[in-house]
Design a protein around this motif. Structure first.
Motif, PDB file in Angstrom:
ATOM      1  N   LEU A  41     -21.045 -22.911 -92.007  1.00  0.00           N
ATOM      2  CA  LEU A  41     -21.914 -23.976 -91.885  1.00  0.00           C
ATOM      3  C   LEU A  41     -22.964 -24.071 -92.927  1.00  0.00           C
ATOM      4  CD1 LEU A  41     -23.625 -22.885 -88.214  1.00  0.00           C
ATOM      5  CD2 LEU A  41     -22.123 -24.538 -88.883  1.00  0.00           C
ATOM      6  N   ILE A  48     -23.188  -6.802 -94.092  1.00  0.00           N
ATOM      7  CA  ILE A  48     -22.063  -6.303 -94.917  1.00  0.00           C
ATOM      8  C   ILE A  48     -22.237  -4.747 -94.862  1.00  0.00           C
ATOM      9  CG2 ILE A  48     -21.635  -6.042 -97.176  1.00  0.00           C
ATOM     10  CD1 ILE A  48     -22.713  -8.783 -97.570  1.00  0.00           C
ATOM     11  N   ALA A  94     -20.798 -17.735 -89.477  1.00  0.00           N
ATOM     12  CA  ALA A  94     -21.330 -19.016 -89.337  1.00  0.00           C
ATOM     13  C   ALA A  94     -22.991 -18.800 -89.960  1.00  0.00           C
ATOM     14  CB  ALA A  94     -21.240 -19.665 -87.966  1.00  0.00           C
ATOM     15  N   ILE A  95     -23.485 -17.679 -89.314  1.00  0.00           N
ATOM     16  CA  ILE A  95     -24.961 -17.674 -89.669  1.00  0.00           C
ATOM     17  C   ILE A  95     -25.105 -17.169 -90.782  1.00  0.00           C
ATOM     18  CG2 ILE A  95     -25.633 -15.592 -88.881  1.00  0.00           C
ATOM     19  CD1 ILE A  95     -27.630 -17.312 -86.940  1.00  0.00           C
ATOM     20  N   VAL A  96     -24.083 -16.414 -91.500  1.00  0.00           N
ATOM     21  CA  VAL A  96     -24.477 -15.945 -92.873  1.00  0.00           C
ATOM     22  C   VAL A  96     -24.247 -17.305 -93.912  1.00  0.00           C
ATOM     23  CG1 VAL A  96     -23.668 -14.603 -94.986  1.00  0.00           C
ATOM     24  CG2 VAL A  96     -23.920 -13.566 -92.590  1.00  0.00           C
ATOM     25  N   GLU A 126     -29.064 -22.743 -97.000  1.00  0.00           N
ATOM     26  CA  GLU A 126     -30.394 -22.878 -96.902  1.00  0.00           C
ATOM     27  C   GLU A 126     -30.962 -22.216 -98.316  1.00  0.00           C
ATOM     28  OE1 GLU A 126     -32.885 -23.953 -94.992  1.00  0.00           O
ATOM     29  OE2 GLU A 126     -30.953 -25.028 -94.380  1.00  0.00           O
ATOM     30  N   ILE A 127     -30.329 -21.075 -98.777  1.00  0.00           N
ATOM     31  CA  ILE A 127     -30.742 -20.387-100.039  1.00  0.00           C
ATOM     32  C   ILE A 127     -30.407 -21.225-101.044  1.00  0.00           C
ATOM     33  CG2 ILE A 127     -30.066 -18.393-101.693  1.00  0.00           C
ATOM     34  CD1 ILE A 127     -29.865 -16.819 -99.346  1.00  0.00           C
ATOM     35  N   SER A 135     -42.732 -19.423-102.452  1.00  0.00           N
ATOM     36  CA  SER A 135     -42.083 -20.730-101.880  1.00  0.00           C
ATOM     37  C   SER A 135     -40.916 -19.837-101.510  1.00  0.00           C
ATOM     38  CB  SER A 135     -42.133 -21.968-102.561  1.00  0.00           C
ATOM     39  OG  SER A 135     -42.156 -21.645-103.857  1.00  0.00           O
ATOM     40  N   TYR A 136     -40.427 -19.155-102.199  1.00  0.00           N
ATOM     41  CA  TYR A 136     -38.971 -18.499-101.885  1.00  0.00           C
ATOM     42  C   TYR A 136     -39.002 -17.441-100.794  1.00  0.00           C
ATOM     43  CZ  TYR A 136     -37.430 -20.362-106.410  1.00  0.00           C
ATOM     44  OH  TYR A 136     -36.935 -21.351-107.347  1.00  0.00           O
ATOM     45  N   LEU A 143     -24.572 -20.411 -93.159  1.00  0.00           N
ATOM     46  CA  LEU A 143     -25.824 -21.181 -93.004  1.00  0.00           C
ATOM     47  C   LEU A 143     -27.004 -20.664 -93.783  1.00  0.00           C
ATOM     48  CD1 LEU A 143     -27.168 -22.179 -89.506  1.00  0.00           C
ATOM     49  CD2 LEU A 143     -28.738 -21.427 -91.233  1.00  0.00           C
ATOM     50  N   GLY A 144     -27.234 -19.381 -93.687  1.00  0.00           N
ATOM     51  CA  GLY A 144     -28.022 -18.901 -94.592  1.00  0.00           C
ATOM     52  C   GLY A 144     -27.981 -19.206 -96.281  1.00  0.00           C
ATOM     53  N   ILE A 189     -33.107 -23.850-101.074  1.00  0.00           N
ATOM     54  CA  ILE A 189     -34.526 -23.461-101.392  1.00  0.00           C
ATOM     55  C   ILE A 189     -34.500 -23.432-103.005  1.00  0.00           C
ATOM     56  CG2 ILE A 189     -35.994 -21.500-101.491  1.00  0.00           C
ATOM     57  CD1 ILE A 189     -35.031 -20.809 -98.475  1.00  0.00           C
ATOM     58  N   PHE A 190     -33.519 -22.940-103.444  1.00  0.00           N
ATOM     59  CA  PHE A 190     -33.645 -22.915-105.004  1.00  0.00           C
ATOM     60  C   PHE A 190     -33.493 -24.418-105.512  1.00  0.00           C
ATOM     61  CE2 PHE A 190     -32.283 -18.545-104.867  1.00  0.00           C
ATOM     62  CZ  PHE A 190     -32.845 -18.056-105.908  1.00  0.00           C
ATOM     63  N   PHE A 215     -32.467 -14.306 -95.078  1.00  0.00           N
ATOM     64  CA  PHE A 215     -31.121 -14.472 -95.369  1.00  0.00           C
ATOM     65  C   PHE A 215     -30.726 -13.406 -96.168  1.00  0.00           C
ATOM     66  CE2 PHE A 215     -32.734 -18.758 -95.128  1.00  0.00           C
ATOM     67  CZ  PHE A 215     -32.372 -19.076 -93.743  1.00  0.00           C
ATOM     68  N   ILE A 230     -36.145 -16.845 -98.347  1.00  0.00           N
ATOM     69  CA  ILE A 230     -34.701 -16.176 -98.618  1.00  0.00           C
ATOM     70  C   ILE A 230     -34.539 -14.742 -98.384  1.00  0.00           C
ATOM     71  CG2 ILE A 230     -34.354 -17.788-100.513  1.00  0.00           C
ATOM     72  CD1 ILE A 230     -35.043 -15.563-102.505  1.00  0.00           C
ATOM     73  N   PHE A 264     -28.074 -20.357 -80.493  1.00  0.00           N
ATOM     74  CA  PHE A 264     -28.552 -21.197 -81.460  1.00  0.00           C
ATOM     75  C   PHE A 264     -29.747 -22.070 -81.273  1.00  0.00           C
ATOM     76  CE2 PHE A 264     -24.938 -20.219 -84.263  1.00  0.00           C
ATOM     77  CZ  PHE A 264     -25.505 -20.384 -85.671  1.00  0.00           C
ATOM     78  N   PHE A 290     -29.347 -29.188 -81.852  1.00  0.00           N
ATOM     79  CA  PHE A 290     -29.754 -30.393 -82.523  1.00  0.00           C
ATOM     80  C   PHE A 290     -30.134 -31.277 -81.450  1.00  0.00           C
ATOM     81  CE2 PHE A 290     -29.653 -30.926 -86.902  1.00  0.00           C
ATOM     82  CZ  PHE A 290     -28.934 -29.575 -87.436  1.00  0.00           C
ATOM     83  N   PRO A 349     -18.735 -11.316-100.331  1.00  0.00           N
ATOM     84  CA  PRO A 349     -19.475 -10.455 -99.380  1.00  0.00           C
ATOM     85  C   PRO A 349     -19.328 -10.703 -97.841  1.00  0.00           C
ATOM     86  CG  PRO A 349     -21.065 -12.177-100.442  1.00  0.00           C
ATOM     87  CD  PRO A 349     -19.588 -12.230-100.923  1.00  0.00           C
ATOM     88  N   ASN A 399     -36.992 -25.427-105.523  1.00  0.00           N
ATOM     89  CA  ASN A 399     -38.315 -24.801-106.373  1.00  0.00           C
ATOM     90  C   ASN A 399     -38.043 -24.340-107.355  1.00  0.00           C
ATOM     91  OD1 ASN A 399     -40.137 -24.452-103.925  1.00  0.00           O
ATOM     92  ND2 ASN A 399     -38.376 -23.233-102.987  1.00  0.00           N
ATOM     93  N   LEU A 400     -36.631 -24.378-108.067  1.00  0.00           N
ATOM     94  CA  LEU A 400     -36.495 -23.992-109.597  1.00  0.00           C
ATOM     95  C   LEU A 400     -36.884 -25.017-110.291  1.00  0.00           C
ATOM     96  CD1 LEU A 400     -34.932 -21.493-109.787  1.00  0.00           C
ATOM     97  CD2 LEU A 400     -32.847 -22.848-110.085  1.00  0.00           C
ATOM     98  N   LEU A 429     -30.263 -10.390 -93.984  1.00  0.00           N
ATOM     99  CA  LEU A 429     -29.057 -10.640 -92.963  1.00  0.00           C
ATOM    100  C   LEU A 429     -27.944 -10.199 -93.583  1.00  0.00           C
ATOM    101  CD1 LEU A 429     -28.362 -11.628 -90.265  1.00  0.00           C
ATOM    102  CD2 LEU A 429     -28.064 -14.029 -91.351  1.00  0.00           C
ATOM    103  N   LEU A 471     -29.223 -28.624 -93.946  1.00  0.00           N
ATOM    104  CA  LEU A 471     -28.226 -28.110 -92.718  1.00  0.00           C
ATOM    105  C   LEU A 471     -27.627 -29.348 -91.878  1.00  0.00           C
ATOM    106  CD1 LEU A 471     -27.123 -25.863 -91.136  1.00  0.00           C
ATOM    107  CD2 LEU A 471     -29.202 -25.945 -89.958  1.00  0.00           C
ATOM    108  N   MET A 472     -28.409 -30.316 -91.675  1.00  0.00           N
ATOM    109  CA  MET A 472     -27.908 -31.538 -90.857  1.00  0.00           C
ATOM    110  C   MET A 472     -26.604 -32.101 -91.468  1.00  0.00           C
ATOM    111  SD  MET A 472     -28.745 -33.555 -88.610  1.00  0.00           S
ATOM    112  CE  MET A 472     -27.749 -35.010 -87.886  1.00  0.00           C
ATOM    113  N   PHE A 490     -33.090 -14.239 -85.283  1.00  0.00           N
ATOM    114  CA  PHE A 490     -31.849 -13.656 -85.210  1.00  0.00           C
ATOM    115  C   PHE A 490     -31.684 -12.587 -86.226  1.00  0.00           C
ATOM    116  CE2 PHE A 490     -27.642 -13.935 -86.736  1.00  0.00           C
ATOM    117  CZ  PHE A 490     -26.729 -13.574 -85.589  1.00  0.00           C
TER     118      PHE A 490
END
Lengths: 366, 310
Positions: free
Chosen positions: A70, B295, A128-130, A136-137, B280-281, A132-133, A140-141, B287, B284, B37, B113, A118, A144-145, B290, A269-270, B237
């Motif tokens: 995702l 792992i 899927a969820i990892v 998103e990470i 603002s981070y 997705l994360g 976010i970067f 995630f 993260i 979800f 969605f 990993p 904000n970077l 998670l 994500l959309m 989650f």
């Protein structure tokens, strides 16, 4: 290309050669037909090609190897930002595209491995969820970077990105053939993208029937059994992530050059979900299905835009559902209804090893 | 030290909300093995319904005390969300119970969605300012450490919800039926448990909890918005996985721990990273946690179940 031309209704089964010819003619002529309705439609066609490229890349990961990703859009972002960094006034670097595009693809592949490594032990929901994360990470970067060194220019994005030039032809400008005959940049980009799609399709078809493709199918169908017969599941999963990501990276680069502008807005994500829906809608694991799905879902919202908006204006005198809402509505409904009514997609994959609906444990949860 | 204490308090407040939402994820996962979800979006619907209800009541029935409006808002939001939870299970998930795993997962993303889109259609794209019915002026609780009444309410309500759920699951007949269904559908139904009803109830209860959490989040931040459910949903989650998905106590522990990590991390990330990263981070952390949990300890802090099922 055979099964793609075979997917053409009626003609495909009876006269594959004619179907193939029709397909080529369609691909070559469509921008000119679209152009008769205005440049917007050619632009939409250009984006449709990019979506096809993305969808067949993601299909490699999801449809072939069975790894639900995702965060795919992150690789698209890597490709696009590579182009933006290396060919724009932002850092004052202007490298030519034949250096930048492979670099973008390579960075995306590295990102794919970084994500894959990993998550090797994860499947299904957790994967899927990892992923997705991960997406998103990356977002976010991108957002904000900006300090202490301004790298991504945050939400404003990077503009004035250099276009492509191929064999001395600037794709960003109209190609002047004679005084009266010019080919507009939008059309040039269409043919560049089309070439990329055709190359990708040929490549992927070769991969699918190779040892690698079959090993992926085995992993998707039963990972434990695949391992037991000596398939190196770790390397092959990493390869799937890396190759899928490469396609994402290339399309990202093409996107940046075409658009001349990148910002985190384009990598939400959309978008990942939209590409996943294209695969699911068309027929997961089947190249022809994925292409049809990508075309259908990049055109439908635009068609809806031109029908639904005037209709609403006429009926209510006001627009209640704007195009973006319509697109979301369409995608989410396509996902739900497709899974409930036709889980194998519009054009289900033929071979057993690539059909999701014949796979998985049919047993109830425990 | 003061900063640390303050961040711990903030973390506890946020964490208690995550815990309540995580309970919904964990209950559904425990029974169906499905990541719902759409759960985060049910939370969002709860907040927006409460927003509309309160705004309506303030005009229709003026002069009530703020707490009354607040409670009435909750009382409207909860049944609406319960109905949505029931509808989702009934129409989208039930038919896919025997399908290959990818199908319900993709449907769940679609439902998520769809809810966001419908909320966008009904409430528009703008941020709605949620009525501040509970005091937001900070009160000093320890030397230099502050907590607002709305934060205290959040912790109190969340704790009450958790206790209520535990009592329901451990002491009532329905709770026993739920545990039996989670253990084994078929045997439970052979023993006379109406498993379809129990699964539907799980969705209904989880959605009610989500509605409360949504109202608490909106009250704390003062805004409600169609996409506000996404992040809390993901974090809840994460909390559920961190605690050991399928395990109720785990969801609570996971929620609190995640809230603490996030608050402390957000407070110190700038110092740690030498100015490269800042608050603002914040997002993260969830995630990364998670990823690390999945792992190294996929069963979570308190869970026994294997993660490799999907």
């Amino acid at each position: 290309m055979n099964d793609i031309s075979q997917a053409i209704p009626y003609l495909g089964k009876r006269n594959p050669k004619a179907a193939l010819g029709a397909l080529v003619a369609l691909a070559v002529l469509s921008p000119f037909v679209a152009g008769m309705f205005g440049n917007t439609w050619v632009r939409i066609l250009d984006f449709a090609m990019l979506y096809i490229l993305l969808a067949i890349g993601l299909n490699l990961v999801v449809g072939f190897a069975g790894l639900l990703d995702l965060g795919y859009i992150a690789f698209y972002a890597v490709g696009a930002y590579t182009w933006a960094f290396l060919a724009s006034p932002h850092f004052g670097i202007h490298l030519p595209f034949y250096i930048v595009l492979p670099l973008g693809a390579a960075f995306a592949a590295l990102a794919g491995i970084a994500l894959g490594f990993p998550t090797l032990r994860l499947r299904g929901d957790y994967l899927a969820i990892v992923t997705l994360g991960f997406g998103e990470i990356v977002r976010i970067f991108m957002n904000n970077l900006t300090h202490p060194v301004n790298i991504t220019n945050g939400p404003q994005g990077i503009d004035q990105i250099d276009g492509m030039s191929l064999f001395g032809v600037e794709i960003n400008r109209s190609l002047v053939l004679t005084e009266s005959l010019q080919i507009k940049s939008l059309y040039l980009y269409y043919f560049v993208f089309l070439a990329a799609v055709v190359l990708a399709v040929i490549l992927i078809k070769r991969i699918q029937v190779s040892r690698i493709g079959r090993a992926w199918a085995a992993i998707r169908d039963d990972e434990l059994a695949a391992k037991a017969i000596g398939i190196n599941t770790r390397n092959l999963k990493l390869l799937a992530f890396a190759m899928g990501a490469t396609f994402g990276g290339v399309s990202g680069g093409l996107f940046a050059a075409f658009q001349g502008f990148v910002s985190p807005e384009s990598f939400t994500l959309m978008e990942s979900i939209a590409i996943l829906t294209m695969i699911v809608f068309g027929g997961m694991g089947n190249l022809a299905g994925v292409i049809v799905g990508a075309l259908a879902l990049s055109f439908l919202p635009e068609v809806l835009r031109y029908i639904a908006l005037p209709v609403q204006q006429m009926l209510f005198g006001k627009v209640y559902l704007d195009p973006e809402v319509l697109r979301m509505l369409l995608l989410s409904l396509a996902m739900i209804l497709m899974m409930l009514l036709k889980p194998a997609g519009l054009i289900p994959a033929q071979a057993r090893y690539s059909r999701a609906d014949l796979l998985g444990d049919k047993e109830t949860a425990r | 030290m003061q900063t640390l204490l303050q961040q711990i308090i903030n973390g506890l407040v946020v964490g208690s909300v995550y815990a309540v939402v995580a309970l919904g994820y964990t209950m559904v996962y425990g029974i169906l093995g499905l990541i719902n979800f759409a759960h985060g979006d049910v939370l969002m619907v709860g907040a927006l319904v409460a927003f509309s209800a309160i705004s309506f009541l303030q005009i229709a029935v003026p002069g009530l005390s703020p707490i009354t409006y607040f409670v009435l808002g909750l009382l409207v939001a909860m049944p609406v969300c319960m109905l949505i939870g029931y509808t989702i299970e009934r129409t989208a998930y039930r038919r896919l119970r025997n399908a290959p795993r990818l199908a319900p997962l993709i449907t769940a993303i679609g439902v998520s969605f769809l809810l966001q889109t419908l909320a966008m259609i009904i409430w528009g794209r703008s941020y709605h300012s949620f009525p501040q019915l509970i005091q937001t002026a900070p009160v000093e609780i320890l030397g230099g450490v502050f907590m607002t009444p709305v934060q205290m309410t959040t912790v109190g309500v969340s704790a009450a919800m958790m206790v209520g759920l535990i009592v329901l699951v451990t002491k009532t007949n329905m709770g026993r039926a739920m545990r039996a269904t989670a253990e084994n559908h078929r045997v439970a139904s052979l023993m006379g448990v109406d498993t379809n009803r129990i699964i539907a109830m799980t969705f209904v209860i989880g959605s009610a909890l989500a509605a409360v959490a949504g109202v608490m989040i909106a009250s704390n931040y003062g805004v409600a918005h169609y996409s506000m459910g996404f992040m809390p949903g993901l974090k809840a989650f994460t909390a559920a996985v961190l605690g050991g998905i399928g395990n109720l106590a785990g969801a609570m522990v996971g929620g609190i721990v995640l809230g603490l990590v996030e608050a402390i991390g957000a407070g110190y990330i700038e110092t740690w990273s030498g100015g490269w990263l800042n608050s603002s981070y914040q997002d993260i952390f969830a995630f990364i946690i998670l990823g690390i949990v999945l792992i190294f300890r996929p069963t979570g802090l308190l869970g026994e179940r294997v993660a490799d099922r999907a």
